[in-house]
Write a protein that holds these residues in place. Structure first.
Motif, PDB file in Angstrom:
ATOM      1  N   UNK A   1       1.550  -6.873 -10.982  1.00 27.20           N
ATOM      2  CA  UNK A   1       1.537  -5.658 -11.800  1.00 27.20           C
ATOM      3  C   UNK A   1       2.380  -4.554 -11.156  1.00 27.20           C
ATOM      4  N   UNK A   2       2.243  -4.372  -9.847  1.00 27.06           N
ATOM      5  CA  UNK A   2       2.998  -3.335  -9.136  1.00 27.06           C
ATOM      6  C   UNK A   2       4.497  -3.643  -9.151  1.00 27.06           C
ATOM      7  N   UNK A   3       4.849  -4.908  -8.939  1.00 32.25           N
ATOM      8  CA  UNK A   3       6.262  -5.293  -8.967  1.00 32.25           C
ATOM      9  C   UNK A   3       6.857  -5.074 -10.352  1.00 32.25           C
ATOM     10  N   UNK A   4       6.094  -5.432 -11.374  1.00 32.01           N
ATOM     11  CA  UNK A   4       6.587  -5.251 -12.738  1.00 32.01           C
ATOM     12  C   UNK A   4       6.769  -3.771 -13.061  1.00 32.01           C
ATOM     13  N   UNK A   5       5.877  -2.919 -12.584  1.00 32.64           N
ATOM     14  CA  UNK A   5       6.003  -1.484 -12.817  1.00 32.64           C
ATOM     15  C   UNK A   5       7.293  -0.949 -12.180  1.00 32.64           C
ATOM     16  N   UNK A   6       7.597  -1.399 -10.978  1.00 31.39           N
ATOM     17  CA  UNK A   6       8.834  -0.977 -10.302  1.00 31.39           C
ATOM     18  C   UNK A   6      10.047  -1.518 -11.047  1.00 31.39           C
TER      19      UNK A   6
ATOM     20  N   UNK B   1       7.858   7.236 -11.654  1.00 34.88           N
ATOM     21  CA  UNK B   1       6.505   6.675 -11.695  1.00 34.88           C
ATOM     22  C   UNK B   1       5.472   7.743 -12.067  1.00 34.88           C
ATOM     23  N   UNK B   2       4.408   7.340 -12.774  1.00 36.54           N
ATOM     24  CA  UNK B   2       3.383   8.308 -13.174  1.00 36.54           C
ATOM     25  C   UNK B   2       2.533   8.766 -11.985  1.00 36.54           C
ATOM     26  N   UNK B   3       1.829   9.853 -12.190  1.00 39.26           N
ATOM     27  CA  UNK B   3       0.878  10.361 -11.191  1.00 39.26           C
ATOM     28  C   UNK B   3      -0.343   9.453 -11.176  1.00 39.26           C
ATOM     29  N   UNK B   4      -0.999   9.263 -10.083  1.00 35.99           N
ATOM     30  CA  UNK B   4      -0.617   9.704  -8.752  1.00 35.99           C
ATOM     31  C   UNK B   4       0.540   8.860  -8.217  1.00 35.99           C
ATOM     32  N   UNK B   5       1.515   9.510  -7.634  1.00 38.01           N
ATOM     33  CA  UNK B   5       2.700   8.827  -7.113  1.00 38.01           C
ATOM     34  C   UNK B   5       2.324   7.987  -5.895  1.00 38.01           C
ATOM     35  N   UNK B   6       2.817   6.744  -5.848  1.00 39.78           N
ATOM     36  CA  UNK B   6       2.576   5.931  -4.650  1.00 39.78           C
ATOM     37  C   UNK B   6       3.394   6.464  -3.474  1.00 39.78           C
ATOM     38  N   UNK B   7       3.008   6.077  -2.282  1.00 45.59           N
ATOM     39  CA  UNK B   7       3.719   6.494  -1.074  1.00 45.59           C
ATOM     40  C   UNK B   7       5.118   5.874  -1.048  1.00 45.59           C
ATOM     41  N   UNK B   8       6.035   6.581  -0.420  1.00 47.68           N
ATOM     42  CA  UNK B   8       7.416   6.112  -0.282  1.00 47.68           C
ATOM     43  C   UNK B   8       7.445   4.706   0.325  1.00 47.68           C
ATOM     44  N   UNK B   9       6.678   4.503   1.409  1.00 43.48           N
ATOM     45  CA  UNK B   9       6.675   3.197   2.082  1.00 43.48           C
ATOM     46  C   UNK B   9       6.174   2.083   1.167  1.00 43.48           C
ATOM     47  N   UNK B  10       5.223   2.395   0.310  1.00 44.43           N
ATOM     48  CA  UNK B  10       4.695   1.399  -0.617  1.00 44.43           C
ATOM     49  C   UNK B  10       5.780   0.952  -1.588  1.00 44.43           C
TER      50      UNK B  10
END
Length: 123
Positions: A8-13, A32-41
């Protein structure tokens, strides 16, 4: 090329990269929508996507600009085929009737589908 299923996360990116056509990690985060994931993530997910063959990059000094290698259409075909074979025995009729029963298709969409069917009959 053998396409792999995305998390799911890969598809969102990937959705963001398909939209942007190319971008840096910060550009992806901005969309990306709020809450924004961390840069490293986001950076880690993009590197995983690169390993899977979905994303390529152009180096700009120490920064990388990422771009899709697999098109949205290619992944859409893969995902649709997987859905059809995995859940509907490769039957468009079964899939369509499922969506009708679940009321996921409104009358306007049904009319549009009927018009498409009529065009196919004319060929």
């Amino acid at each position: 090329m053998d396409i792999k299923e995305l998390t799911r996360a890969e598809e969102q990116i990937m959705q963001v990269l398909w939209q942007l056509k190319s971008g840096f990690v910060k550009d992806v985060i901005d969309v990306l929508p709020e809450p924004k994931p961390a840069y490293n993530t986001v950076s880690t997910i993009i590197r995983i996507l690169e390993t899977k063959g979905f994303v390529g990059h152009t180096a700009h000094g120490k920064s990388h600009e990422y771009h899709p290698v697999i098109s949205k259409d290619q992944y859409q075909n893969f995902a649709t085929d997987k859905l059809m074979t995995g859940y509907f025995d490769n039957s468009v009729k079964r899939m369509f009737s499922y969506f009708v029963k679940k009321e996921k298709i409104d009358l306007k969409e049904a009319d549009e589908i009927m018009k498409l069917i009529e065009k196919l009959k004319e060929k």
